[in-house]
Design a protein around this motif. Structure first.
Motif, mmCIF file in Angstrom:
data_model
loop_
_atom_site.group_PDB
_atom_site.id
_atom_site.type_symbol
_atom_site.label_atom_id
_atom_site.label_comp_id
_atom_site.label_asym_id
_atom_site.label_seq_id
_atom_site.Cartn_x
_atom_site.Cartn_y
_atom_site.Cartn_z
ATOM 1 N N LYS A 59 20.992 33.996 27.005
ATOM 2 C CA LYS A 59 20.351 35.271 26.690
ATOM 3 C C LYS A 59 19.949 36.017 27.968
ATOM 4 O O LYS A 59 19.706 37.225 27.920
ATOM 5 N N ARG A 60 19.882 35.283 29.085
ATOM 6 C CA ARG A 60 19.449 35.912 30.337
ATOM 7 C C ARG A 60 20.605 36.115 31.325
ATOM 8 O O ARG A 60 20.367 36.446 32.486
ATOM 9 N N ILE A 61 21.821 35.901 30.889
ATOM 10 C CA ILE A 61 22.962 36.096 31.797
ATOM 11 C C ILE A 61 23.013 37.532 32.303
ATOM 12 O O ILE A 61 23.373 37.787 33.460
ATOM 13 N N ASP A 62 22.604 38.480 31.437
ATOM 14 C CA ASP A 62 22.598 39.890 31.840
ATOM 15 C C ASP A 62 21.583 40.163 32.949
ATOM 16 O O ASP A 62 21.642 41.218 33.588
ATOM 17 N N TRP A 63 20.651 39.242 33.186
ATOM 18 C CA TRP A 63 19.668 39.426 34.255
ATOM 19 C C TRP A 63 20.280 39.145 35.624
ATOM 20 O O TRP A 63 19.708 39.540 36.640
ATOM 21 N N ASN A 64 21.399 38.442 35.645
ATOM 22 C CA ASN A 64 22.029 38.102 36.923
ATOM 23 C C ASN A 64 22.519 39.364 37.629
ATOM 24 O O ASN A 64 22.831 40.371 36.984
ATOM 25 N N ILE A 65 22.596 39.274 38.960
ATOM 26 C CA ILE A 65 23.083 40.416 39.753
ATOM 27 C C ILE A 65 24.280 39.955 40.575
ATOM 28 O O ILE A 65 24.184 39.000 41.353
ATOM 29 N N THR A 66 25.417 40.618 40.385
ATOM 30 C CA THR A 66 26.615 40.336 41.173
ATOM 31 C C THR A 66 26.730 41.393 42.262
ATOM 32 O O THR A 66 26.883 42.581 41.965
ATOM 33 N N TYR A 67 26.644 40.965 43.526
ATOM 34 C CA TYR A 67 26.680 41.896 44.649
ATOM 35 C C TYR A 67 28.109 42.166 45.110
ATOM 36 O O TYR A 67 28.439 43.288 45.499
ATOM 37 N N VAL A 68 28.935 41.152 45.083
ATOM 38 C CA VAL A 68 30.336 41.311 45.461
ATOM 39 C C VAL A 68 31.134 40.255 44.718
ATOM 40 O O VAL A 68 30.681 39.122 44.550
ATOM 41 N N LYS A 69 32.327 40.646 44.264
ATOM 42 C CA LYS A 69 33.158 39.720 43.498
ATOM 43 C C LYS A 69 34.624 40.076 43.746
ATOM 44 O O LYS A 69 35.156 41.010 43.169
ATOM 45 N N GLU A 70 35.261 39.313 44.621
ATOM 46 C CA GLU A 70 36.670 39.489 44.917
ATOM 47 C C GLU A 70 37.395 38.171 44.684
ATOM 48 O O GLU A 70 36.788 37.103 44.774
ATOM 49 N N THR A 71 38.670 38.253 44.400
ATOM 50 C CA THR A 71 39.462 37.030 44.298
ATOM 51 C C THR A 71 39.737 36.506 45.700
ATOM 52 O O THR A 71 39.657 37.259 46.689
ATOM 53 N N LEU A 72 40.072 35.242 45.801
ATOM 54 C CA LEU A 72 40.414 34.660 47.099
ATOM 55 C C LEU A 72 41.602 35.390 47.725
ATOM 56 O O LEU A 72 41.639 35.637 48.935
ATOM 57 N N GLU A 73 42.577 35.729 46.875
ATOM 58 C CA GLU A 73 43.773 36.395 47.386
ATOM 59 C C GLU A 73 43.423 37.754 48.000
ATOM 60 O O GLU A 73 43.928 38.112 49.072
ATOM 61 N N GLU A 74 42.547 38.497 47.313
ATOM 62 C CA GLU A 74 42.132 39.798 47.843
ATOM 63 C C GLU A 74 41.378 39.632 49.160
ATOM 64 O O GLU A 74 41.605 40.374 50.124
ATOM 65 N N ALA A 75 40.482 38.649 49.194
ATOM 66 C CA ALA A 75 39.676 38.425 50.395
ATOM 67 C C ALA A 75 40.546 37.995 51.575
ATOM 68 O O ALA A 75 40.363 38.476 52.703
ATOM 69 N N TYR A 76 41.502 37.088 51.323
ATOM 70 C CA TYR A 76 42.364 36.610 52.412
ATOM 71 C C TYR A 76 43.267 37.732 52.931
ATOM 72 O O TYR A 76 43.575 37.780 54.124
ATOM 73 N N GLU A 77 43.673 38.617 52.047
ATOM 74 C CA GLU A 77 44.491 39.746 52.487
ATOM 75 C C GLU A 77 43.678 40.633 53.429
ATOM 76 O O GLU A 77 44.183 41.081 54.470
ATOM 77 N N LYS A 78 42.413 40.880 53.088
ATOM 78 C CA LYS A 78 41.567 41.712 53.934
ATOM 79 C C LYS A 78 41.277 41.032 55.273
ATOM 80 O O LYS A 78 41.251 41.685 56.311
ATOM 81 N N CYS A 79 41.054 39.727 55.234
ATOM 82 C CA CYS A 79 40.670 39.000 56.443
ATOM 83 C C CYS A 79 41.850 38.690 57.361
ATOM 84 O O CYS A 79 41.736 38.794 58.591
ATOM 85 N N PHE A 80 42.981 38.270 56.759
ATOM 86 C CA PHE A 80 44.067 37.725 57.578
ATOM 87 C C PHE A 80 45.427 38.404 57.361
ATOM 88 O O PHE A 80 46.384 38.080 58.066
ATOM 89 N N GLY A 81 45.516 39.312 56.380
ATOM 90 C CA GLY A 81 46.815 39.907 56.028
ATOM 91 C C GLY A 81 47.531 40.546 57.202
ATOM 92 O O GLY A 81 48.703 40.253 57.482
ATOM 93 N N GLU A 82 46.841 41.418 57.910
ATOM 94 C CA GLU A 82 47.471 42.128 59.029
ATOM 95 C C GLU A 82 47.875 41.168 60.143
ATOM 96 O O GLU A 82 48.966 41.284 60.720
ATOM 97 N N ALA A 83 47.005 40.183 60.444
ATOM 98 C CA ALA A 83 47.299 39.217 61.507
ATOM 99 C C ALA A 83 48.503 38.355 61.152
ATOM 100 O O ALA A 83 49.330 38.041 62.022
ATOM 101 N N ILE A 84 48.629 37.981 59.877
ATOM 102 C CA ILE A 84 49.760 37.154 59.438
ATOM 103 C C ILE A 84 51.065 37.935 59.536
ATOM 104 O O ILE A 84 52.095 37.401 59.981
ATOM 105 N N ARG A 85 51.028 39.197 59.126
ATOM 106 C CA ARG A 85 52.250 40.017 59.220
ATOM 107 C C ARG A 85 52.665 40.204 60.678
ATOM 108 O O ARG A 85 53.856 40.181 61.007
#
Length: 424
Positions: free
Chosen positions: A32-58
């Motif tokens: 009943k209190r799940i709606d009280w939670n606060i999500t500040y950031v929520k990305e998938t691992l794939e999205e995060a790794y692309e932002k962090c390492f995508g350009e360097a890997i290419r």
């Protein structure tokens, strides 16, 4: 403002994103209190790794002449790393405990203590990325649906500017800390990670002080200890607290994962049972066809014995067979039945092909589930869950039932045939 003394927990988490994001809800969560939670950031691992390492890997791949040196799946590469690197790291932050910072009162209302703790944690998480530029925060949640407000911070270490060869930006926790100014570690209890944890605890303690909360170490007796003894005592107590909190978090996550696996395997068990039931029917159908074939062959042989006077006319090229009228009527009836049943046989074959494909898919799924359990060291826990009556035992029992039913059906068929013989 009166001073309140509370404990501070800043421990490593297990990184269960399904638990953090409430994909699966454990027993200790008030839904009943799940709606009280606060999500500040929520990305998938794939999205995060692309932002962090995508350009360097290419950039790295563009400079490679050998195909075997190309990087196609950096996440999996880190997962299988021999340097004990992790795909991502997690810290759980909690101020106070259930006794002094419970989320709700006896009437289910938010307590003042929990509201203050949530405000401090909110400020902390919002300044985390600025304070830690080399720890990419891709998932952060404040949980208000359990006993005490607490943060789950999931981040990826990003080390850059310290590699001359190979990939210029990498996942390395120690290097990421060094990029942020922490000195290289000297030992197990004096390294970049412990220095960073100490700094973060100090920052949270300062935020707490602004709200009249003094962070205490359990068992602290400062006046009777020298400064070096005091620091050593703090370190030892914090290490013990970390172990305790690790165990609490692990228990909660295992509980959540166990519920997830129960749901998966309940569905798997039901589908396996349906597959066995369909397989049993197909086997019985095959046995029936064999029995029918035996009878048909006997009748065909009898029909051939009655066919006489195979002749050809003067201007005819095709032979003709004379048969009794009753046999001819039976042959016409069988011909009509054959035309009708051929379509049914075709559909049955298509169904068998579909079932075989489905069974193959479930075998592949089973292999993946077993691999997942091994990767997360949950094989023993799952085996313990299966002890009352394992899926394999249930399947064996079901197979035994199928064999018994099959034997009963064979007995019934034999009895019918025996009665038919007696009737003749």
């Amino acid at each position: 403002m009166p001073i309140v003394r509370k404990t501070l927990s800043f421990v490593k988490g297990k990184g269960s994103l399904s638990h953090n994001n409430r994909t699966f809800v454990a027993d200790n969560v008030d839904s009943k209190r799940i709606d009280w939670n606060i999500t500040y950031v929520k990305e998938t691992l794939e999205e995060a790794y692309e932002k962090c390492f995508g350009e360097a890997i290419r950039e790295y791949n563009a400079g490679q002449k050998r195909k075997d040196r190309l990087k196609h799946d950096y996440i999996n590469e880190i997962k299988n790393s021999r340097n004990n690197e992790k795909v991502f790291y997690e810290n759980v932050v909690m101020i106070g405990c259930k006794k002094d910072t419970g989320v709700v009162d006896e009437n289910g209302h938010l307590t003042h203590e929990a509201a203050v703790a949530a405000k401090i944690l909110d400020h902390y998480v919002k300044t985390f990325q600025e304070r830690n530029p080399n720890l990419y925060l891709f998932n952060a949640v404040l949980h208000m649906d359990e006993a005490t407000p607490h943060l789950h911070l999931d981040y990826i270490p990003v080390a850059k500017g310290c590699y001359k060869k190979g990939l210029k930006v990498r996942n390395s926790l120690s290097k990421a800390f060094q990029c942020m100014g922490f000195e290289k570690g000297k030992g197990k209890y004096e390294n970049e990670t412990t220095a960073w944890q100490s700094r973060e605890r100090e920052y949270i303690s300062e935020l707490c002080a602004e709200h009249g909360i003094e962070i205490e170490v359990l068992g602290e007796e400062r006046p009777s200890l020298s400064l070096p003894e005091y620091k050593q005592a703090i370190q030892e107590v914090e290490e013990l607290e970390d172990i305790i909190e690790d165990l609490k978090v692990e228990h909660s996550e295992l509980q959540s994962q166990n519920e997830e696996y129960q749901a998966i395997f309940s569905d798997l068990e039901a589908k396996i049972e349906r597959q066995y039931d369909q397989s049993r029917r197909l086997e019985l159908d095959q046995e029936t066809k064999k029995a029918v074939k035996t009878e048909v062959d006997a009748k065909v042989k009898h029909a051939k014995s009655q066919a006489v006077n195979t002749t050809k006319g003067l201007f005819q090229t095709e032979a003709y067979v004379k048969v009794p009228k009753t046999l001819w009527d039976q042959m016409l009836q069988a011909y009509k039945w054959g035309l009708t049943s051929s379509a049914s046989v075709k559909k049955l074959e298509e169904r068998i092909t579909t079932l075989e494909k489905s069974i193959t898919e479930w075998k592949t799924f089973k292999t993946k589930v077993i691999a997942f359990l091994k990767d997360h060291n949950l094989v023993e826990a799952f085996q313990e869950y299966l002890k009352p009556q394992s899926v394999h035992k249930k399947i064996d029992a079901f197979k035994q039932k199928v064999r018994s039913d099959r034997q009963t059906e064979k007995t019934v068929v034999k009895e019918k045939k025996a009665k038919q013989v007696e009737g003749r």
